[in-house]
Write a protein that holds these residues in place. Structure first.
Motif, PDB file in Angstrom:
ATOM      1  N   SER A   1       0.406  -1.179  -0.025  1.00  0.00           N
ATOM      2  CA  SER A   1       0.208   0.334  -0.247  1.00  0.00           C
ATOM      3  C   SER A   1       1.019   0.814   0.100  1.00  0.00           C
ATOM      4  O   SER A   1       2.010   1.000   0.687  1.00  0.00           O
ATOM      5  CB  SER A   1      -0.570  -0.185   1.266  1.00  0.00           C
ATOM      6  N   ILE A   2       0.200   1.628  -0.697  1.00  0.00           N
ATOM      7  CA  ILE A   2       1.526   3.467  -0.822  1.00  0.00           C
ATOM      8  C   ILE A   2       0.058   4.674  -0.591  1.00  0.00           C
ATOM      9  O   ILE A   2      -0.621   4.994  -0.419  1.00  0.00           O
ATOM     10  CB  ILE A   2       1.788   4.147  -2.720  1.00  0.00           C
ATOM     11  N   VAL A   3       0.518   5.230   1.017  1.00  0.00           N
ATOM     12  CA  VAL A   3      -0.211   5.742   1.939  1.00  0.00           C
ATOM     13  C   VAL A   3       0.290   6.511   2.644  1.00  0.00           C
ATOM     14  O   VAL A   3       1.530   6.351   3.199  1.00  0.00           O
ATOM     15  CB  VAL A   3      -0.498   4.557   2.620  1.00  0.00           C
ATOM     16  N   ASN A   4      -0.384   7.463   2.446  1.00  0.00           N
ATOM     17  CA  ASN A   4      -0.354   9.115   3.813  1.00  0.00           C
ATOM     18  C   ASN A   4      -1.823   9.838   3.771  1.00  0.00           C
ATOM     19  O   ASN A   4      -1.951   9.935   2.549  1.00  0.00           O
ATOM     20  CB  ASN A   4       0.577   9.608   2.600  1.00  0.00           C
TER      21      ASN A   4
ATOM     22  N   LEU B   1       0.966  -4.902 -10.599  1.00  0.00           N
ATOM     23  CA  LEU B   1      -0.587  -4.565 -10.609  1.00  0.00           C
ATOM     24  C   LEU B   1      -1.128  -3.218 -10.168  1.00  0.00           C
ATOM     25  O   LEU B   1      -0.368  -3.609  -8.942  1.00  0.00           O
ATOM     26  CB  LEU B   1      -1.799  -5.797 -10.018  1.00  0.00           C
ATOM     27  N   LEU B   2      -1.859  -2.537  -9.893  1.00  0.00           N
ATOM     28  CA  LEU B   2      -1.849  -1.138 -10.082  1.00  0.00           C
ATOM     29  C   LEU B   2      -2.912  -0.582  -9.850  1.00  0.00           C
ATOM     30  O   LEU B   2      -3.823  -1.719 -10.200  1.00  0.00           O
ATOM     31  CB  LEU B   2      -1.733   0.427 -10.392  1.00  0.00           C
ATOM     32  N   VAL B   3      -3.872  -1.112  -8.250  1.00  0.00           N
ATOM     33  CA  VAL B   3      -5.432  -0.821  -7.980  1.00  0.00           C
ATOM     34  C   VAL B   3      -4.895   0.484  -7.594  1.00  0.00           C
ATOM     35  O   VAL B   3      -4.869   0.822  -5.887  1.00  0.00           O
ATOM     36  CB  VAL B   3      -5.620  -2.208  -6.363  1.00  0.00           C
ATOM     37  N   ASP B   4      -6.337   1.238  -7.812  1.00  0.00           N
ATOM     38  CA  ASP B   4      -6.659   2.568  -7.709  1.00  0.00           C
ATOM     39  C   ASP B   4      -7.830   2.689  -6.594  1.00  0.00           C
ATOM     40  O   ASP B   4      -8.555   1.889  -7.124  1.00  0.00           O
ATOM     41  CB  ASP B   4      -7.406   3.580  -8.791  1.00  0.00           C
TER      42      ASP B   4
ATOM     43  N   PHE C   1       0.589  -2.765  -6.250  1.00  0.00           N
ATOM     44  CA  PHE C   1       0.303  -1.319  -5.748  1.00  0.00           C
ATOM     45  C   PHE C   1      -1.041  -1.305  -5.157  1.00  0.00           C
ATOM     46  O   PHE C   1      -1.343  -1.041  -6.277  1.00  0.00           O
ATOM     47  CB  PHE C   1       1.220  -0.550  -5.941  1.00  0.00           C
ATOM     48  N   ILE C   2      -1.035  -0.557  -4.412  1.00  0.00           N
ATOM     49  CA  ILE C   2      -2.414  -0.375  -3.215  1.00  0.00           C
ATOM     50  C   ILE C   2      -1.773   1.639  -3.554  1.00  0.00           C
ATOM     51  O   ILE C   2      -2.228   1.971  -2.665  1.00  0.00           O
ATOM     52  CB  ILE C   2      -3.194  -0.740  -2.731  1.00  0.00           C
ATOM     53  N   ASP C   3      -3.015   2.106  -4.724  1.00  0.00           N
ATOM     54  CA  ASP C   3      -2.993   3.638  -4.414  1.00  0.00           C
ATOM     55  C   ASP C   3      -4.350   4.288  -3.373  1.00  0.00           C
ATOM     56  O   ASP C   3      -5.643   3.806  -3.148  1.00  0.00           O
ATOM     57  CB  ASP C   3      -3.400   4.522  -5.743  1.00  0.00           C
TER      58      ASP C   3
ATOM     59  N   ALA D   1      -4.971  -6.173   3.226  1.00  0.00           N
ATOM     60  CA  ALA D   1      -5.084  -6.867   2.706  1.00  0.00           C
ATOM     61  C   ALA D   1      -3.133  -6.865   1.995  1.00  0.00           C
ATOM     62  O   ALA D   1      -2.441  -7.709   1.585  1.00  0.00           O
ATOM     63  CB  ALA D   1      -5.186  -6.322   1.589  1.00  0.00           C
ATOM     64  N   SER D   2      -2.429  -6.254   2.334  1.00  0.00           N
ATOM     65  CA  SER D   2      -1.157  -5.164   2.293  1.00  0.00           C
ATOM     66  C   SER D   2       0.425  -6.581   3.399  1.00  0.00           C
ATOM     67  O   SER D   2      -0.214  -6.521   4.034  1.00  0.00           O
ATOM     68  CB  SER D   2      -0.651  -4.190   1.941  1.00  0.00           C
TER      69      SER D   2
END
Length: 253
Positions: free
Chosen positions: A6-9, A35-38, A119-121, A136-137
């Motif tokens: 997860s890419i998180v802030n 795979l990139l998930v929005d 990756f999850i945005d 999930a991460s």
């Protein structure tokens, strides 16, 4: 088996979506299956990727806990699951569902062997959508803008990560922290960078993403920075970040 990151802030405007798009592409360029998930209702990642939505979206994935018909593909790009503003209602719809925090995790189980990285945005908030992503991460990447206010709220984010570890995902860890919108000419940027380095130590990537007009322009054309201007300083930085990311992976092997 893929690593889910997860890419998180919880703070908006720190380069989270820009990093999601361009780090994903940097790894595709280096031959990785991504795979990139929005999962952000603002769907900035979706518009920035330039996909016309021809498949089911992350809203459908969360409601059904299934990926069927949701993955879009394009040459020389990460595979992609899109978001729409419909996702705003998903948090309300999921409230009464059993195991609502694991809808995304359950959906991703069957495809983990198909990718090197997922990756999850995440949204700039710490609600149920972000909790789904974190549950999930395996790990998180945290982009931090090189400004004073970027440090505010960091404690809240770290507390949220601890909460998710304790309640839903004991293996969740911080994979790395990256500096965004960095300007080495400014004392403030350098001071913030030093504070972040002192706090996170080796978790901080050496590669800093600079302030770059071309990076800001690219999403409006539905392109990643490599497609838009591969010679720009932003493109060079994300290529280097991808290299450093994979170098770290090799050192752990």
């Amino acid at each position: 088996m893929s690593e889910i990151i997860s890419i998180v802030n919880q703070k908006g405007g720190v380069g989270k979506t820009t990093t999601s798009i361009n780090l994903s592409k940097a790894l595709v360029v280096r031959g990785k299956k991504v795979l990139l998930v929005d999962i952000d209702p603002q769907a900035n990642c979706t518009s920035g990727m330039g996909f016309k939505i021809t498949a089911k979206t992350i809203y459908d994935v969360l409601v059904t806990s299934s990926l069927n018909g949701s993955i879009m593909k394009r040459d020389n790009a990460p595979d992609f699951i899109a978001s729409t503003s419909d996702l705003t209602g998903a948090e309300i719809e999921l409230v009464g569902i059993e195991n609502r925090e694991f809808r995304l995790k359950n959906a991703l189980v069957g495809i983990r062997t198909a990718y090197d990285y997922i990756f999850i945005d995440c949204p700039p908030s710490l609600g149920l959508l972000t909790v789904n992503a974190l549950a999930a991460s395996d790990s998180v990447l945290i982009p931090l803008q090189c400004e004073f206010y970027a440090l505010e709220g960091l404690g809240k984010l770290l507390n949220t990560l601890k909460y998710v570890r304790d309640a839903f995902n004991e293996k969740l860890h911080i994979k790395g922290v990256m500096l965004t919108m960095f300007d080495g000419r400014l004392n403030l940027s350098n001071r913030v960078a030093e504070e972040i380095r002192d706090f996170f130590g080796e978790k901080l990537f050496e590669t800093a993403i600079p302030r770059n007009v071309r990076l800001a322009e690219a999403p409006s054309f539905g392109k990643d920075i490599y497609e838009y201007d591969k010679t720009s300083s932003g493109s060079v930085a994300y290529i280097e970040l991808g290299r450093e990311f994979l170098k770290r992976e090799r050192s752990k092997a």
